[in-house]
Enzyme design. Structure first.
Site, PDB file in Angstrom:
ATOM      1  N   SER A   1      39.482  31.141  -4.187  1.00  0.00           N
ATOM      2  CA  SER A   1      38.147  30.944  -3.614  1.00  0.00           C
ATOM      3  C   SER A   1      37.035  31.126  -4.639  1.00  0.00           C
ATOM      4  O   SER A   1      35.947  31.614  -4.307  1.00  0.00           O
ATOM      5  CB  SER A   1      37.942  31.859  -2.396  1.00  0.00           C
ATOM      6  OG  SER A   1      38.904  31.564  -1.398  1.00  0.00           O
TER       7      SER A   1
ATOM      8  N   GLU B   1      51.746  28.438  -3.406  1.00  0.00           N
ATOM      9  CA  GLU B   1      52.224  27.518  -2.355  1.00  0.00           C
ATOM     10  C   GLU B   1      53.639  27.040  -2.663  1.00  0.00           C
ATOM     11  O   GLU B   1      54.443  26.822  -1.753  1.00  0.00           O
ATOM     12  CB  GLU B   1      51.241  26.343  -2.211  1.00  0.00           C
ATOM     13  CG  GLU B   1      49.955  26.792  -1.524  1.00  0.00           C
ATOM     14  CD  GLU B   1      48.703  26.028  -1.911  1.00  0.00           C
ATOM     15  OE1 GLU B   1      48.814  24.901  -2.443  1.00  0.00           O
ATOM     16  OE2 GLU B   1      47.601  26.567  -1.690  1.00  0.00           O
TER      17      GLU B   1
ATOM     18  N   HIS C   1      52.782  28.111  -8.593  1.00  0.00           N
ATOM     19  CA  HIS C   1      51.668  28.311  -7.657  1.00  0.00           C
ATOM     20  C   HIS C   1      52.198  28.990  -6.390  1.00  0.00           C
ATOM     21  O   HIS C   1      53.331  28.747  -5.977  1.00  0.00           O
ATOM     22  CB  HIS C   1      51.024  26.962  -7.314  1.00  0.00           C
ATOM     23  CG  HIS C   1      49.746  27.100  -6.557  1.00  0.00           C
ATOM     24  ND1 HIS C   1      49.720  27.299  -5.202  1.00  0.00           N
ATOM     25  CD2 HIS C   1      48.465  27.105  -6.966  1.00  0.00           C
ATOM     26  CE1 HIS C   1      48.459  27.412  -4.805  1.00  0.00           C
ATOM     27  NE2 HIS C   1      47.680  27.300  -5.864  1.00  0.00           N
TER      28      HIS C   1
ATOM     29  N   ASN D   1      42.794  22.362  -9.315  1.00  0.00           N
ATOM     30  CA  ASN D   1      44.064  22.057  -8.653  1.00  0.00           C
ATOM     31  C   ASN D   1      43.732  21.261  -7.398  1.00  0.00           C
ATOM     32  O   ASN D   1      43.289  21.822  -6.399  1.00  0.00           O
ATOM     33  CB  ASN D   1      44.787  23.364  -8.290  1.00  0.00           C
ATOM     34  CG  ASN D   1      46.033  23.122  -7.461  1.00  0.00           C
ATOM     35  OD1 ASN D   1      46.507  21.993  -7.361  1.00  0.00           O
ATOM     36  ND2 ASN D   1      46.563  24.177  -6.864  1.00  0.00           N
TER      37      ASN D   1
ATOM     38  N   GLU E   1      46.273  34.728  -9.336  1.00  0.00           N
ATOM     39  CA  GLU E   1      45.747  34.233  -8.068  1.00  0.00           C
ATOM     40  C   GLU E   1      46.243  35.127  -6.921  1.00  0.00           C
ATOM     41  O   GLU E   1      47.356  34.925  -6.427  1.00  0.00           O
ATOM     42  CB  GLU E   1      46.234  32.806  -7.823  1.00  0.00           C
ATOM     43  CG  GLU E   1      45.822  31.812  -8.893  1.00  0.00           C
ATOM     44  CD  GLU E   1      45.799  30.409  -8.335  1.00  0.00           C
ATOM     45  OE1 GLU E   1      44.713  29.839  -8.269  1.00  0.00           O
ATOM     46  OE2 GLU E   1      46.854  29.907  -7.929  1.00  0.00           O
TER      47      GLU E   1
ATOM     48  N   GLY F   1      42.301  29.695  -0.881  1.00  0.00           N
ATOM     49  CA  GLY F   1      41.953  28.832   0.236  1.00  0.00           C
ATOM     50  C   GLY F   1      41.426  29.576   1.453  1.00  0.00           C
ATOM     51  O   GLY F   1      41.307  29.003   2.533  1.00  0.00           O
TER      52      GLY F   1
ATOM     53  N   LYS G   1      45.703  19.862  -5.450  1.00  0.00           N
ATOM     54  CA  LYS G   1      46.770  19.955  -4.442  1.00  0.00           C
ATOM     55  C   LYS G   1      47.107  18.556  -3.932  1.00  0.00           C
ATOM     56  O   LYS G   1      47.068  17.611  -4.707  1.00  0.00           O
ATOM     57  CB  LYS G   1      46.366  20.911  -3.317  1.00  0.00           C
ATOM     58  CG  LYS G   1      45.838  22.237  -3.856  1.00  0.00           C
ATOM     59  CD  LYS G   1      45.732  23.310  -2.811  1.00  0.00           C
ATOM     60  CE  LYS G   1      45.047  24.517  -3.409  1.00  0.00           C
ATOM     61  NZ  LYS G   1      45.170  25.705  -2.586  1.00  0.00           N
TER      62      LYS G   1
HETATM   63  C1  PEP Z   1      44.466  27.378  -5.840  1.00  0.00           C
HETATM   64  O1  PEP Z   1      45.014  26.661  -5.027  1.00  0.00           O
HETATM   65  O2  PEP Z   1      44.991  27.599  -6.938  1.00  0.00           O
HETATM   66  C2  PEP Z   1      43.175  27.964  -5.473  1.00  0.00           C
HETATM   67  C3  PEP Z   1      42.680  28.919  -6.224  1.00  0.00           C
HETATM   68  O3  PEP Z   1      42.588  27.480  -4.334  1.00  0.00           O
HETATM   69  P1  PEP Z   1      41.111  27.854  -3.784  1.00  0.00           P
HETATM   70  O4  PEP Z   1      40.171  27.793  -4.966  1.00  0.00           O
HETATM   71  O5  PEP Z   1      40.822  26.816  -2.767  1.00  0.00           O
HETATM   72  O6  PEP Z   1      41.193  29.228  -3.241  1.00  0.00           O
END
Ligand code: PEP
Length: 248
Positions: A211, A96, A94, A9, A166, A172, A11
């Site tokens: 992460s 976000e 997601h 992703n 997630e 993040g 973003k």
């Molecule tokens: C995400 O945005 O779906 C995500 C898992 O980000 P990160 O790997 O940076 O935590």
């Protein structure tokens, strides 16, 4: 036996140059990757990414869609438009989108339905906030999120859905769920699907996101109910992303 799936992703991180470099970098290391690999690009770069991956085993996804087919929705992009570019996947719900753009479980469920209606495979994201985990409500939250989608599209539709668990506190932040925390929640999510159909529960891919990086990917993906990863930060460097793709 479920195939490992690794999705990046990006973003809102891309330029014409970086998309070229990143996609060509990933393609150059794909020969010994057995996982299905998807890169989810910002809308303006879908066409460029799709052209670069032609005749390869790399797939392209979008990061969002609007529930309407067309009309007066300034700034929005429909499922049909995404499909028009030959793109096969789309991230839906997601965290976000849920936290910054007010996407409720009901909106997310509608988006999953519209994606499916248009032949797109949704990467359907769920996950609890830190306070929800700390107050022992993780299972209540993921049940609510999953059931909103099952109620609208039905369990059969999960034959064409990729679930991504997630935990919001891990996205993040550099804080990863422990393999045990992730595995426990993945197993719980699978049990929610099994209430309706045990075969579909067994075959539905459930990815972990939050992460994930080249150092922790193998242990996470090695867990029984973790079928791959949805990767944010570590998907922006071809070498790191490829190491995760090879962990599966
Ligand atoms: C995400 O945005 O779906 C995500 C898992 O980000 P990160 O790997 O940076 O935590």
């Amino acid at each position: 036996m479920r195939q490992t799936i690794v999705a990046g992703n990006w973003k809102m991180n891309a330029s014409k140059e970086s998309v070229n470099t990143l996609v060509l970098g990933i393609l150059s290391g794909m020969a010994d990757v057995e996982s299905k690999v998807i890169v989810c690009a910002p809308f303006p770069y879908l066409s460029q990414a799709e052209a670069l991956v032609t005749h390869s085993q790399l797939h392209v996804g979008a990061q969002n869609l609007n529930i309407s087919a067309s009309g007066a929705f300034t700034g929005e992009v429909s499922a049909g438009m995404i499909k028009d570019f030959g793109v096969g996947y789309v991230i839906v719900g997601h965290s976000e989108r849920r936290s910054l753009y007010g996407e409720t479980d009901a909106i997310v469920a509608e988006k999953v339905q519209i994606a499916l209606d248009n032949g797109l495979t949704p990467l359907f994201c769920i996950g609890e906030l830190l306070e929800e985990r700390e107050s022992g409500n993780t299972e209540i939250v993921v049940s609510r999120q999953i059931n909103a989608v099952i109620d609208l599209v039905g369990i059969e539709a999960f034959k064409n859905i990729i679930v991504a668990y997630e935990p919001v506190w891990a996205i993040g932040t550099g804080v990863t769920a422990t393999p045990q925390q992730a595995q426990d929640t993945h197993a719980f999510i699978r049990s929610l699907l099994a209430v309706h159909d045990s075969d579909i529960a067994q075959s539905t891919p459930i990815l972990y996101g939050g992460s994930m990086n080249p150092e922790n990917a193998e242990e996470l993906i090695g867990c029984e109910d973790i079928d791959g990863g949805l990767i944010g930060g570590a998907s922006l460097k071809a070498d790191d992303f490829l190491r995760i793709c090879k962990a599966g």
